[in-house]
Design a protein around this motif. Structure first.
Motif, PDB file in Angstrom:
ATOM      1  N   ASP A  20     -10.458 -12.426  -7.386  1.00 12.44           N
ATOM      2  CA  ASP A  20     -10.067 -13.474  -6.393  1.00 12.44           C
ATOM      3  C   ASP A  20      -8.614 -13.000  -6.164  1.00 12.44           C
ATOM      4  OD1 ASP A  20      -9.850 -15.311  -4.799  1.00 12.44           O
ATOM      5  OD2 ASP A  20      -9.524 -17.113  -6.246  1.00 12.44           O
ATOM      6  N   ILE A  21      -8.143 -12.462  -4.945  1.00  9.56           N
ATOM      7  CA  ILE A  21      -6.875 -12.076  -4.671  1.00  9.56           C
ATOM      8  C   ILE A  21      -6.046 -13.575  -3.985  1.00  9.56           C
ATOM      9  CG2 ILE A  21      -5.327 -10.944  -2.848  1.00  9.56           C
ATOM     10  CD1 ILE A  21      -7.078  -9.323  -4.887  1.00  9.56           C
ATOM     11  N   VAL A  22      -5.055 -13.801  -4.814  1.00 10.25           N
ATOM     12  CA  VAL A  22      -4.258 -15.303  -4.497  1.00 10.25           C
ATOM     13  C   VAL A  22      -2.649 -14.583  -4.763  1.00 10.25           C
ATOM     14  CG1 VAL A  22      -5.964 -16.796  -5.266  1.00 10.25           C
ATOM     15  CG2 VAL A  22      -4.426 -15.916  -7.065  1.00 10.25           C
ATOM     16  N   GLY A  23      -1.904 -15.277  -3.895  1.00  6.65           N
ATOM     17  CA  GLY A  23      -0.340 -14.943  -4.262  1.00  6.65           C
ATOM     18  C   GLY A  23      -0.368 -13.792  -3.465  1.00  6.65           C
ATOM     19  N   ALA A  24       1.023 -13.170  -3.621  1.00  7.11           N
ATOM     20  CA  ALA A  24       1.660 -12.055  -3.014  1.00  7.11           C
ATOM     21  C   ALA A  24       2.720 -11.746  -3.752  1.00  7.11           C
ATOM     22  CB  ALA A  24       2.133 -12.455  -1.575  1.00  7.11           C
ATOM     23  N   ILE A  25       3.043 -10.261  -4.064  1.00  9.45           N
ATOM     24  CA  ILE A  25       3.874  -9.923  -4.656  1.00  9.45           C
ATOM     25  C   ILE A  25       4.669  -8.779  -3.645  1.00  9.45           C
ATOM     26  CG2 ILE A  25       2.517  -7.811  -5.654  1.00  9.45           C
ATOM     27  CD1 ILE A  25       4.146  -8.261  -8.462  1.00  9.45           C
ATOM     28  N   ALA A  26       6.101  -8.905  -3.758  1.00  2.79           N
ATOM     29  CA  ALA A  26       6.734  -7.881  -3.128  1.00  2.79           C
ATOM     30  C   ALA A  26       8.130  -7.273  -3.890  1.00  2.79           C
ATOM     31  CB  ALA A  26       7.661  -8.514  -1.901  1.00  2.79           C
ATOM     32  N   MET A  27       8.575  -6.166  -3.702  1.00  7.26           N
ATOM     33  CA  MET A  27       9.501  -5.318  -4.173  1.00  7.26           C
ATOM     34  C   MET A  27      10.752  -5.574  -3.475  1.00  7.26           C
ATOM     35  SD  MET A  27      10.329  -3.614  -6.723  1.00  7.26           S
ATOM     36  CE  MET A  27      10.262  -1.672  -7.250  1.00  7.26           C
ATOM     37  N   MET A 119      -8.267 -13.175 -11.337  1.00  4.54           N
ATOM     38  CA  MET A 119      -7.248 -13.388 -10.220  1.00  4.54           C
ATOM     39  C   MET A 119      -6.110 -12.497 -10.159  1.00  4.54           C
ATOM     40  SD  MET A 119      -7.291 -17.628 -10.984  1.00  4.54           S
ATOM     41  CE  MET A 119      -6.773 -18.023  -9.259  1.00  4.54           C
ATOM     42  N   ALA A 120      -5.531 -12.255  -8.805  1.00  8.80           N
ATOM     43  CA  ALA A 120      -4.507 -11.167  -9.045  1.00  8.80           C
ATOM     44  C   ALA A 120      -3.721 -11.505  -7.456  1.00  8.80           C
ATOM     45  CB  ALA A 120      -5.112  -9.782  -8.812  1.00  8.80           C
ATOM     46  N   THR A 121      -2.604 -10.843  -7.372  1.00 11.72           N
ATOM     47  CA  THR A 121      -1.669 -11.067  -6.072  1.00 11.72           C
ATOM     48  C   THR A 121      -2.527  -9.900  -5.284  1.00 11.72           C
ATOM     49  OG1 THR A 121      -0.024  -9.401  -7.004  1.00 11.72           O
ATOM     50  CG2 THR A 121       0.220 -11.875  -7.271  1.00 11.72           C
ATOM     51  N   THR A 122      -1.718  -9.673  -4.040  1.00 17.50           N
ATOM     52  CA  THR A 122      -1.767  -8.472  -3.417  1.00 17.50           C
ATOM     53  C   THR A 122      -1.162  -7.508  -4.026  1.00 17.50           C
ATOM     54  OG1 THR A 122       0.267  -9.065  -2.291  1.00 17.50           O
ATOM     55  CG2 THR A 122      -1.675  -9.861  -1.094  1.00 17.50           C
ATOM     56  N   VAL A 123      -1.707  -6.257  -3.664  1.00 13.23           N
ATOM     57  CA  VAL A 123      -1.036  -5.070  -4.242  1.00 13.23           C
ATOM     58  C   VAL A 123       0.246  -4.462  -3.219  1.00 13.23           C
ATOM     59  CG1 VAL A 123      -1.129  -2.663  -4.959  1.00 13.23           C
ATOM     60  CG2 VAL A 123      -2.856  -4.335  -5.726  1.00 13.23           C
ATOM     61  N   THR A 124       1.439  -4.174  -3.733  1.00 14.47           N
ATOM     62  CA  THR A 124       2.284  -3.667  -2.786  1.00 14.47           C
ATOM     63  C   THR A 124       2.428  -2.387  -3.091  1.00 14.47           C
ATOM     64  OG1 THR A 124       3.526  -5.734  -2.340  1.00 14.47           O
ATOM     65  CG2 THR A 124       4.765  -3.884  -2.090  1.00 14.47           C
ATOM     66  N   GLN A 125       2.420  -1.300  -2.012  1.00 17.21           N
ATOM     67  CA  GLN A 125       2.855  -0.009  -2.440  1.00 17.21           C
ATOM     68  C   GLN A 125       4.168   0.460  -1.835  1.00 17.21           C
ATOM     69  OE1 GLN A 125       0.037   3.032  -0.410  1.00 17.21           O
ATOM     70  NE2 GLN A 125       1.523   3.708   0.498  1.00 17.21           N
ATOM     71  N   VAL A 126       4.976   1.082  -2.820  1.00 16.20           N
ATOM     72  CA  VAL A 126       6.320   1.267  -2.486  1.00 16.20           C
ATOM     73  C   VAL A 126       6.633   2.789  -2.825  1.00 16.20           C
ATOM     74  CG1 VAL A 126       8.728   0.648  -3.231  1.00 16.20           C
ATOM     75  CG2 VAL A 126       6.922  -0.983  -3.723  1.00 16.20           C
TER      76      VAL A 126
END
Length: 168
Positions: A20-27, A119-126
């Motif tokens: 379940d994708i919940v939340g967001a993550i950013a760098m 449950m996890a956040t979105t994934v951010t590619q950097v």
């Protein structure tokens, strides 16, 4: 626990992904230029942050079974609804497994998860170039998009407000 690094690999194998994708993550970067992630939990008890290498890099450097995760941070209790954590000096309550050096990575992913649930956040590619261009007022989110910190704070838990990602 199914982590996001594994989730992407399993999708191509025909396995059902139930995370379940919940939340967001950013760098972002702090005032000294150190790597920091910002996690908007959006009500989920996110208590783990991971930094992963690109799977092709992990395989090339460590064989086909190489673990792409270079840093895993866990907290005994989920932090506040929106929190930041340094990837080079996480401090309490975070416990670190591994070490992260952004200069050693051409491209990496950051993700957050709930350690005992799917449950996890979105994934951010950097990319390293994107990271090197960051300051405390900007974040990289999703597929290398740059938002202001104010935009992240306003949009993170309201996906309907996110800009559409277009491939070029």
């Amino acid at each position: 626990m199914l982590t996001l690094a594994t989730a992407g690999a399993l999708t191509g194998c025909g396995n059902w992904i139930t995370t379940d994708i919940v939340g967001a993550i950013a760098m972002t970067a702090d005032a000294q230029g150190n790597p920091v992630v910002i996690v908007a939990r959006c009500g989920a008890p996110i208590d783990m942050v991971e930094v992963s290498q690109h799977p092709d890099v992990a395989s090339a450097t460590g064989g086909p079974d190489a673990d792409p995760i270079v840093l895993r941070l866990t907290a005994p209790e989920p932090p506040n609804d929106v929190f930041t954590v340094s990837l080079t000096d996480p401090g309490p309550p975070w416990q670190a497994e591994g070490r992260f050096d952004p200069a050693a990575q051409e491209m990496f992913w950051v993700s957050g998860a709930v350690s005992d649930k799917d449950m996890a956040t979105t994934v951010t590619q950097v990319t390293r170039a994107a990271y090197e261009g960051l300051d405390a007022e900007h974040v990289v989110i999703r597929e290398g998009e740059v938002w202001t910190r104010a935009e992240f704070d306003a949009r993170a838990c309201n996906r309907e407000s996110w800009p559409v990602v277009t491939e070029s």
